[in-house]
Design an enzyme around this catalytic site. Sequence first.
Site, PDB file in Angstrom:
ATOM      1  CG  MET A  31      -1.899  -1.202   1.161  1.00  0.00           C
ATOM      2  SD  MET A  31      -3.466  -0.919   1.993  1.00  0.00           S
ATOM      3  CE  MET A  31      -2.931  -0.623   3.657  1.00  0.00           C
ATOM      4  CG  LEU A  34       7.453   1.701  -1.009  1.00  0.00           C
ATOM      5  CD1 LEU A  34       8.339   1.483  -2.233  1.00  0.00           C
ATOM      6  CD2 LEU A  34       6.562   0.490  -0.774  1.00  0.00           C
ATOM      7  CG  HIS A  35       8.253   0.437   5.984  1.00  0.00           C
ATOM      8  ND1 HIS A  35       8.514  -0.919   6.090  1.00  0.00           N
ATOM      9  CD2 HIS A  35       6.905   0.566   6.112  1.00  0.00           C
ATOM     10  CE1 HIS A  35       7.393  -1.560   6.310  1.00  0.00           C
ATOM     11  NE2 HIS A  35       6.403  -0.693   6.310  1.00  0.00           N
ATOM     12  CD  GLU A  36      15.441   0.408   6.748  1.00  0.00           C
ATOM     13  OE1 GLU A  36      15.983  -0.339   7.578  1.00  0.00           O
ATOM     14  OE2 GLU A  36      15.415   1.642   6.864  1.00  0.00           O
ATOM     15  CG  HIS A  38       6.798  -1.823   2.039  1.00  0.00           C
ATOM     16  ND1 HIS A  38       6.724  -0.661   2.761  1.00  0.00           N
ATOM     17  CD2 HIS A  38       5.564  -2.385   2.123  1.00  0.00           C
ATOM     18  CE1 HIS A  38       5.492  -0.514   3.246  1.00  0.00           C
ATOM     19  NE2 HIS A  38       4.774  -1.549   2.883  1.00  0.00           N
ATOM     20  CG  ASP A 151       0.666  -6.911   7.836  1.00  0.00           C
ATOM     21  OD1 ASP A 151      -0.061  -6.195   8.527  1.00  0.00           O
ATOM     22  OD2 ASP A 151       1.684  -6.467   7.242  1.00  0.00           O
TER      23      ASP A 151
HETATM   24  P1  AMP Z   1       1.412  -2.788   3.501  1.00  0.00           P
HETATM   25  O1  AMP Z   1       1.990  -1.798   2.546  1.00  0.00           O
HETATM   26  O2  AMP Z   1       1.475  -2.350   4.936  1.00  0.00           O
HETATM   27  O3  AMP Z   1       0.071  -3.317   3.078  1.00  0.00           O
HETATM   28  O4  AMP Z   1       2.392  -4.033   3.455  1.00  0.00           O
HETATM   29  C1  AMP Z   1       2.745  -4.644   2.239  1.00  0.00           C
HETATM   30  C2  AMP Z   1       3.532  -5.886   2.525  1.00  0.00           C
HETATM   31  O5  AMP Z   1       4.702  -5.536   3.282  1.00  0.00           O
HETATM   32  C3  AMP Z   1       2.774  -6.919   3.371  1.00  0.00           C
HETATM   33  O6  AMP Z   1       3.093  -8.222   2.921  1.00  0.00           O
HETATM   34  C4  AMP Z   1       3.314  -6.672   4.751  1.00  0.00           C
HETATM   35  O7  AMP Z   1       3.237  -7.797   5.600  1.00  0.00           O
HETATM   36  C5  AMP Z   1       4.752  -6.339   4.443  1.00  0.00           C
HETATM   37  N1  AMP Z   1       5.342  -5.600   5.558  1.00  0.00           N
HETATM   38  C6  AMP Z   1       4.857  -4.492   6.163  1.00  0.00           C
HETATM   39  N2  AMP Z   1       5.645  -4.131   7.204  1.00  0.00           N
HETATM   40  C7  AMP Z   1       6.649  -5.038   7.258  1.00  0.00           C
HETATM   41  C8  AMP Z   1       7.780  -5.211   8.113  1.00  0.00           C
HETATM   42  N3  AMP Z   1       8.041  -4.380   9.112  1.00  0.00           N
HETATM   43  N4  AMP Z   1       8.611  -6.262   7.864  1.00  0.00           N
HETATM   44  C9  AMP Z   1       8.349  -7.121   6.839  1.00  0.00           C
HETATM   45  N5  AMP Z   1       7.304  -7.007   6.005  1.00  0.00           N
HETATM   46  C10 AMP Z   1       6.459  -5.979   6.204  1.00  0.00           C
END
Ligand code: AMP
Length: 288
Positions: A31, A34-36, A38, A151
């Site tokens: 979504m 982006l962070h580490e 992702h 998640d």
């Molecule tokens: P999101 O953008 O929050 O929907 O996350 C996208 C993908 O990145 C999902 O598969 C999340 O589980 C993964 N993700 C989010 N935060 C982390 C994290 N801190 N470490 C590893 N994967 C993550």
Amino acid sequence: MVIVHSVGELREAIATRKRDGQKTVGFVPTMGFLHEGHIALAENARKQNDLVVMSIFVNPTQFGPGEDFEAYPRDEQRDIQLAREAGVDILFMPTPEEMYPHDGGIRILPGPQAKVLCGASRPTHFDGVLQVILKLFNMVDPDRAYFGLKDAQQLAIIETFVRDFNFRTKIVRVETVRESDGLAKSSRNVNLSPEERKEAPAIRQALSRGAELFQSGQSATDVEQAVANYITEQTSGQIDYVTMLTYPELATDDGKATEMILACAVKFQKTRLIDNILIQKDGKICSE
Ligand code: AMP
């Protein structure tokens, strides 16, 4: 890296590269903001596939009424730069209109795994997650798709979806990436106040203590209570749940499970954080 906004452009970009001999496709749905965490997914995809596709789409159908769809952080330009640096080949950034031009009313109904943990207070959240994942998988047709254990419930439900409905895509689990103080990286962390940000690492500390208590023989109920007490004492957040279940079934332990999840959700003023720890019944903490 090419940036595409429409489904047609996305399919064309993938087909062109496949014709050029890039056979395997790794897919990283996100979504954005982006962070580490992702980036770790993208790096895993980069190692294991010829072609890396990332999507950035804040999916409205997985947000309930009154949730933080509008307040969800967004920064397209920064995301584009980070995706490029992470080795993404094709970045798909659709609008809601592109993703949902029609609605014939068909919905996907997740099973009991979606009734517990986050599903208890977000009853339609995982319906929306499966809807967007099904659509994205049909658009990208990935060989592998990468999801974070941050998640863990979402990951478990997607694994079940893929297994039960014979998707050809292999789901790859990626460990949670954390800040140096232990807080799980999340796009939502920017919506914490400075005071809340200082308190938030207590969530992770509470889960680690809980895992130790479980290993020392305490019952799941006692562990849940101890974790909840610690979070209440150490933070100003409100506990949504602290729950221990089998993983990935997300059921109450009947004594046969080999792996358990201890998971929690905590509501702060502007945002709600989740975290979890996976614990093997033989005593090892196998994933954090
Ligand atoms: P999101 O953008 O929050 O929907 O996350 C996208 C993908 O990145 C999902 O598969 C999340 O589980 C993964 N993700 C989010 N935060 C982390 C994290 N801190 N470490 C590893 N994967 C993550």
